[in-house]
Design a protein around this motif. Structure first.
Motif, PDB file in Angstrom:
ATOM      1  N   ILE A 251       0.721  -1.280   0.086  1.00  0.00           N
ATOM      2  CA  ILE A 251       0.194   0.021  -0.025  1.00  0.00           C
ATOM      3  C   ILE A 251       0.764   1.326   0.165  1.00  0.00           C
ATOM      4  CG2 ILE A 251      -1.793   1.277   1.355  1.00  0.00           C
ATOM      5  CD1 ILE A 251      -2.631  -1.289   2.525  1.00  0.00           C
ATOM      6  N   TYR A 252       1.970   1.320   0.914  1.00  0.00           N
ATOM      7  CA  TYR A 252       3.016   2.385   0.819  1.00  0.00           C
ATOM      8  C   TYR A 252       3.541   2.665  -0.244  1.00  0.00           C
ATOM      9  CZ  TYR A 252       1.770   3.741   5.787  1.00  0.00           C
ATOM     10  OH  TYR A 252       0.991   4.092   6.929  1.00  0.00           O
ATOM     11  N   SER A 253       3.914   1.361  -1.068  1.00  0.00           N
ATOM     12  CA  SER A 253       4.670   1.519  -2.298  1.00  0.00           C
ATOM     13  C   SER A 253       3.771   2.104  -3.151  1.00  0.00           C
ATOM     14  CB  SER A 253       5.063   0.151  -2.673  1.00  0.00           C
ATOM     15  OG  SER A 253       5.809   0.184  -4.046  1.00  0.00           O
ATOM     16  N   VAL A 254       2.729   1.748  -3.517  1.00  0.00           N
ATOM     17  CA  VAL A 254       1.791   2.272  -4.340  1.00  0.00           C
ATOM     18  C   VAL A 254       1.541   3.952  -4.240  1.00  0.00           C
ATOM     19  CG1 VAL A 254      -0.475   2.187  -5.461  1.00  0.00           C
ATOM     20  CG2 VAL A 254       0.689  -0.019  -4.904  1.00  0.00           C
ATOM     21  N   ALA A 255       1.286   4.296  -2.871  1.00  0.00           N
ATOM     22  CA  ALA A 255       1.337   5.648  -2.438  1.00  0.00           C
ATOM     23  C   ALA A 255       2.438   6.472  -2.532  1.00  0.00           C
ATOM     24  CB  ALA A 255       0.546   5.613  -1.064  1.00  0.00           C
ATOM     25  N   GLY A 256       3.512   5.716  -2.943  1.00  0.00           N
ATOM     26  CA  GLY A 256       5.090   6.664  -3.002  1.00  0.00           C
ATOM     27  C   GLY A 256       5.550   7.052  -1.525  1.00  0.00           C
ATOM     28  N   LEU A 257       5.160   6.359  -0.599  1.00  0.00           N
ATOM     29  CA  LEU A 257       5.748   6.616   0.636  1.00  0.00           C
ATOM     30  C   LEU A 257       6.585   5.854   1.198  1.00  0.00           C
ATOM     31  CD1 LEU A 257       2.252   7.224   2.489  1.00  0.00           C
ATOM     32  CD2 LEU A 257       3.722   8.824   1.379  1.00  0.00           C
ATOM     33  N   LEU A 258       7.391   4.985   0.404  1.00  0.00           N
ATOM     34  CA  LEU A 258       8.333   4.168   0.829  1.00  0.00           C
ATOM     35  C   LEU A 258       9.639   5.054   0.196  1.00  0.00           C
ATOM     36  CD1 LEU A 258       7.611   0.558   0.171  1.00  0.00           C
ATOM     37  CD2 LEU A 258       7.461   1.874   2.210  1.00  0.00           C
ATOM     38  N   SER A 259      10.873   4.701   1.057  1.00  0.00           N
ATOM     39  CA  SER A 259      12.176   5.321   0.444  1.00  0.00           C
ATOM     40  C   SER A 259      13.330   4.346   0.829  1.00  0.00           C
ATOM     41  CB  SER A 259      12.360   6.623   1.372  1.00  0.00           C
ATOM     42  OG  SER A 259      12.185   6.171   2.560  1.00  0.00           O
ATOM     43  N   LYS A 260      14.529   4.933   0.205  1.00  0.00           N
ATOM     44  CA  LYS A 260      15.628   4.006   0.423  1.00  0.00           C
ATOM     45  C   LYS A 260      15.891   3.868   2.013  1.00  0.00           C
ATOM     46  CE  LYS A 260      18.436   5.535  -3.548  1.00  0.00           C
ATOM     47  NZ  LYS A 260      19.561   6.093  -3.884  1.00  0.00           N
ATOM     48  N   GLU A 261      15.650   4.775   2.744  1.00  0.00           N
ATOM     49  CA  GLU A 261      15.600   4.773   4.503  1.00  0.00           C
ATOM     50  C   GLU A 261      14.815   3.727   4.800  1.00  0.00           C
ATOM     51  OE1 GLU A 261      15.494   7.791   2.657  1.00  0.00           O
ATOM     52  OE2 GLU A 261      17.780   7.857   2.606  1.00  0.00           O
ATOM     53  N   LEU A 262      13.597   3.764   4.285  1.00  0.00           N
ATOM     54  CA  LEU A 262      12.444   2.890   4.942  1.00  0.00           C
ATOM     55  C   LEU A 262      11.651   2.116   3.832  1.00  0.00           C
ATOM     56  CD1 LEU A 262      11.261   2.137   7.531  1.00  0.00           C
ATOM     57  CD2 LEU A 262       9.465   3.943   7.351  1.00  0.00           C
ATOM     58  N   PRO A 263      12.175   1.155   3.161  1.00  0.00           N
ATOM     59  CA  PRO A 263      11.893   0.606   1.975  1.00  0.00           C
ATOM     60  C   PRO A 263      10.666  -0.587   2.462  1.00  0.00           C
ATOM     61  CG  PRO A 263      13.625  -0.530   2.628  1.00  0.00           C
ATOM     62  CD  PRO A 263      13.616   0.568   3.547  1.00  0.00           C
ATOM     63  N   PHE A 264      10.445  -0.674   3.494  1.00  0.00           N
ATOM     64  CA  PHE A 264       9.733  -1.832   4.319  1.00  0.00           C
ATOM     65  C   PHE A 264       8.949  -1.506   5.375  1.00  0.00           C
ATOM     66  CE2 PHE A 264       8.813  -6.346   5.621  1.00  0.00           C
ATOM     67  CZ  PHE A 264       7.984  -6.534   4.498  1.00  0.00           C
ATOM     68  N   VAL A 265       7.666  -1.398   5.722  1.00  0.00           N
ATOM     69  CA  VAL A 265       6.927  -1.272   6.715  1.00  0.00           C
ATOM     70  C   VAL A 265       7.010  -2.299   7.767  1.00  0.00           C
ATOM     71  CG1 VAL A 265       4.848  -0.243   7.606  1.00  0.00           C
ATOM     72  CG2 VAL A 265       5.572   0.350   5.519  1.00  0.00           C
ATOM     73  N   LYS A 266       7.687  -2.036   8.951  1.00  0.00           N
ATOM     74  CA  LYS A 266       7.551  -3.176  10.042  1.00  0.00           C
ATOM     75  C   LYS A 266       6.830  -2.820  11.157  1.00  0.00           C
ATOM     76  CE  LYS A 266      12.006  -5.508   9.504  1.00  0.00           C
ATOM     77  NZ  LYS A 266      13.328  -5.856  10.001  1.00  0.00           N
ATOM     78  N   LYS A 267       6.607  -1.407  11.259  1.00  0.00           N
ATOM     79  CA  LYS A 267       5.500  -1.047  12.395  1.00  0.00           C
ATOM     80  C   LYS A 267       4.241  -0.835  12.160  1.00  0.00           C
ATOM     81  CE  LYS A 267       9.139  -0.583  15.335  1.00  0.00           C
ATOM     82  NZ  LYS A 267       9.156  -1.231  16.738  1.00  0.00           N
ATOM     83  N   ARG A 268       3.373  -0.939  12.917  1.00  0.00           N
ATOM     84  CA  ARG A 268       1.968  -0.692  12.773  1.00  0.00           C
ATOM     85  C   ARG A 268       1.552   0.675  12.481  1.00  0.00           C
ATOM     86  NH1 ARG A 268      -1.221  -5.153  13.091  1.00  0.00           N
ATOM     87  NH2 ARG A 268      -0.591  -6.777  14.312  1.00  0.00           N
ATOM     88  N   PRO A 269       1.018   1.183  11.426  1.00  0.00           N
ATOM     89  CA  PRO A 269       0.879   2.359  11.028  1.00  0.00           C
ATOM     90  C   PRO A 269      -0.300   3.204  11.985  1.00  0.00           C
ATOM     91  CG  PRO A 269      -0.286   0.958   9.527  1.00  0.00           C
ATOM     92  CD  PRO A 269       0.484   0.101  10.217  1.00  0.00           C
ATOM     93  N   PHE A 270       0.062   4.514  12.007  1.00  0.00           N
ATOM     94  CA  PHE A 270      -0.765   5.387  12.752  1.00  0.00           C
ATOM     95  C   PHE A 270      -0.917   6.488  12.114  1.00  0.00           C
ATOM     96  CE2 PHE A 270      -1.859   8.825  15.565  1.00  0.00           C
ATOM     97  CZ  PHE A 270      -2.621   8.434  16.582  1.00  0.00           C
ATOM     98  N   ARG A 271      -2.184   6.694  11.522  1.00  0.00           N
ATOM     99  CA  ARG A 271      -2.547   7.810  10.625  1.00  0.00           C
ATOM    100  C   ARG A 271      -3.408   8.485  11.392  1.00  0.00           C
ATOM    101  NH1 ARG A 271       0.896   8.122   6.412  1.00  0.00           N
ATOM    102  NH2 ARG A 271      -0.727   9.624   5.614  1.00  0.00           N
TER     103      ARG A 271
END
Length: 513
Positions: A251-271
Motif C-alpha cells: 500500500i505504501y509503495s503504491v502511494a509513493g511513501l517508501l524510501s531508501k531509508e524505509l523500504p519496508f513497513v515493520k511497525k503498525r501504522p498510525f494515521r
C-alpha cells in the motif's frame, strides 16, 4: 524481427504481468505504441526513442510497433519505459532474445538514458516472483524496496547503456544486488502507556478494543488525554507477521511513501488526518487512483481527532469500509480495491467549548450542543463498538506514588496477544481473524452465553431499545472480554461491561440507537 520483454502493471495494490512485444519491419519509418495506454504512456514513445539515441544506439529507419499485452488492461504510469526499450533493442539485435526470457524490467527512462525510480515497485516485483521471473532489473533508487522480495534476484542499474552491456556480456550474476535487509529499523521511540495518568476505565476500554479490533470513540473535555491515549495504541498491538508487513508495504509503495531509508513497513501504522481532510484523501481515489488514509492505516490505527469537526459527509463515507474491510474505487477504466482493515479510534469534545456537562465552565446552549454532536451520524455511532467517556483528571492522578504504578504498554500487549491467540485458534478455519469481524450468522456459534447472561442480555435489550447492529456489537465486545479473562462462555459480568461501553453514547446522543 519480433521480440518480447516483461514488466508489470499495478491495479490497486496487486500486480499483473505485462508482455511487451516489439516488431520491426520494412516500410515508412514509424514508432507506434498500442495496448490500451494512458496519455503518459503514449508519451513513452518519444522518451524511449531519444533515450536509446543518447545511449549510443543508432537504429536504422524501420517501422517499429510495440504492443503491451493483454490489451484489455489499461496501462498507466512511466514504469513501462525500460521494458519497451529492451524489447525494441532486442528486436534490432542489440540484445539476445534468449537472455531475457525470465527477466522483468521496471523503470522510467530520462532523455539521456538514465533509469529513474517509480512508485509501486514492491507489488510489481512480488508479482514477477509469483509468475516465475528469476531476475528483475530496477533503478538504483528502487533497489532497496525491490530487495525486500528475497526469492528473486534484483539487478540495480543506473542507465540503459549499462543494462544492455550486462545483457550482452551475460554478466547478470555479477551485478546481483544485495539488499541491506528487509527495511531499516525505525529509530523513533515507542510511546508508552506508563505516561498516561489516571483514566483507568479508558485504559481498560482501549485494551478490550485492541484485543478484539473493535472501533473506539472517546468523548470528554480538552486535556483529558484522548489524543495521548490514541497515539499509544500501536504500541500495545501485537507485532505484525511478514504477510501483514508485505500487504502494508505494498500500500505504501503504491502511494509513493517508501524510501531508501524505509523500504519496508515493520511497525503498525498510525494515521491521524486533520479534520479538513477531503473524502478522496480519506477514502482513496483521485484522477489517478491512490490509496487514502483509511487504507494507509490498514493493519494499524486510523485516529480521527475532533470527530465532530469533520464534515458529516466525510465521516459517513467510512460506513462501508468499516464493515467490509476494503475500499472499492471505481473509475471508467476499471475498479481498484485497497485494503482497509484498520482499527478506527475517534475522539471528540462533548460541545463546542468542550466542557459540557460541567456548567461551571460550559456556556453552550442545548441547541449548540445538539448541533455540534449531530455532525456525528447515528450510523457512524452504531459502528463504534465501544464509546467511553474520558473524565477530567484530579491532582491525585499526578501523585508520584500513582505514576510509578502506571501499567506500561508491554504488560497490556502481553494480555492482548494472549486474547488474540485465542481468537486465531478459534477462527483458524474461518475468513475472520478477530471478534469484531464476526458476521451475524456466526454470533450464535461463537458468542455462547451461560443462562444468567442470556436472561440479562434479553432484559437489557428491551430496556435500552438497542438496534440489531448494536446488539451484535455488544455480544462481540463481551466475547473479547471473556477472551481476556480466558473464559470459554460469555458470563453476565462480561455483558455488563460490554453494555457499559454503550452508555456514553446514550448519554450524549440520547436513546436513538
Amino acid at each position: 524481427m519480433y521480440s518480447e520483454a516483461y514488466c508489470m502493471a499495478v491495479k490497486g495494490i496487486d500486480g499483473c504481468m505485462i508482455r511487451v512485444e516489439a516488431d520491426v519491419s520494412d516500410g515508412l519509418p514509424a514508432f507506434s505504441l498500442v495496448g490500451f495506454l494512458s496519455s503518459e504512456l503514449k508519451e513513452a514513445r518519444e522518451r524511449v526513442r531519444i533515450a536509446m539515441k543518447n545511449s549510443g544506439f543508432r537504429l536504422p529507419p524501420k517501422r517499429i510497433t510495440v504492443n503491451l499485452s493483454p490489451a484489455d488492461i489499461r496501462k498507466d504510469g512511466t514504469g513501462y519505459d525500460l521494458a519497451i526499450a529492451v524489447s525494441v533493442l532486442t528486436a534490432f539485435g542489440f540484445i539476445p532474445q534468449d537472455s531475457i526470457r525470465k527477466y522483468a524490467f521496471i523503470g522510467e527512462l530520462s532523455l539521456e538514458g538514465r533509469i529513474q525510480g517509480i512508485c509501486g515497485v514492491l507489488p510489481q516485483v512480488y508479482t514477477a516472483y509469483e509468475n516465475g521471473i528469476t531476475h528483475c532489473f530496477v533503478s538504483q533508487d528502487n533497489a532497496e524496496e525491490a530487495g525486500v522480495v528475497q526469492d528473486i534476484q534484483i539487478i540495480a542499474v543506473s542507465d540503459l547503456a549499462e543494462l544492455v552491456s550486462v545483457l550482452q556480456n551475460n554478466t547478470v550474476s555479477q551485478k546481483k544486488y544485495n539488499p541491506h535487509g528487509q527495511g531499516a529499523e525505525e529509530t523513533f521511540q515507542e510511546l508508552d502507556f506508563s505516561d498516561v495518568n489516571g483514566q483507568k476505565m479508558v485504559r481498560r476500554a482501549v485494551e478490550v478494543a485492541v484485543a478484539g479490533r473493535h472501533n473506539l470513540l472517546m468523548i470528554g473535555p480538552p486535556g483529558s488525554g484522548k489524543t495521548m491515549i490514541a497515539k499509544r495504541v500501536p504500541g500495545i498491538m501485537p507485532q505484525m507477521d511478514f504477510e501483514e508487513q508485505m500487504e502494508i508495504s505494498k500500500i505504501y509503495s503504491v502511494a509513493g511513501l517508501l524510501s531508501k531509508e524505509l523500504p519496508f513497513v515493520k511497525k503498525r501504522p498510525f494515521r491521524d488526518p486533520h479534520h479538513t481532510v477531503t473524502q478522496p484523501a480519506l477514502l482513496g481515489g483521485g484522477r489517478y487512483p491512490k490509496p487514502g488514509e483509511v487504507s494507509l492505516a490498514s493493519g494499524g490505527v486510523l485516529f480521527l481527532d475532533e470527530l465532530a469537526e469533520f464534515h458529516r459527509q466525510t465521516i459517513d463515507v467510512l460506513r462501508q469500509p468499516l464493515e467490509d474491510g476494503f475500499v472499492n474505487v471505481t473509475r471508467i477504466d476499471g475498479t481498484y480495491r485497497y485494503p482497509a482493515r484498520c482499527q478506527l479510534i475517534a475522539a471528540t469534545n462533548p460541545c463546542p467549548c468542550g466542557y459540557y456537562p460541567n456548567r461551571k465552565k460550559c456556556n453552550c446552549t442545548s441547541v449548540q450542543i445538539k448541533n455540534y454532536l449531530g455532525k456525528i451520524s447515528q450510523p457512524i455511532l452504531e459502528r463504534m463498538d465501544i464509546c467511553i467517556e474520558t473524565l477530567p483528571l484530579d491532582y491525585q492522578d499526578f501523585c508520584e506514588e500513582k505514576t510509578i504504578c502506571n501499567e506500561n504498554s508491554a504488560q497490556m500487549q502481553q494480555r492482548i496477544q494472549k486474547a488474540q491467540t485465542i481468537q486465531s485458534e478459534r477462527y483458524q478455519k474461518m475468513s475472520v481473524f478477530h471478534n469484531a469481524q464476526l458476521l451475524p450468522s456466526m454470533i450464535d456459534t461463537y458468542c455462547k452465553m451461560d443462562t444468567t447472561a442470556q436472561i440479562y442480555v434479553e432484559d437489557i435489550f428491551h430496556k435500552m431499545e438497542f438496534s440489531a447492529r448494536v446488539y451484535h456489537k455488544i455480544l462481540k465486545v463481551a466475547r473479547t472480554i471473556a477472551d481476556l479473562d480466558g473464559k470459554e462462555m460469555i458470563e453476565k459480568e462480561h455483558l455488563v461491561e460490554a453494555v457499559f461501553y454503550r452508555t456514553a453514547d446514550l448519554k450524549y446522543w440520547g436513546n436513538e440507537l
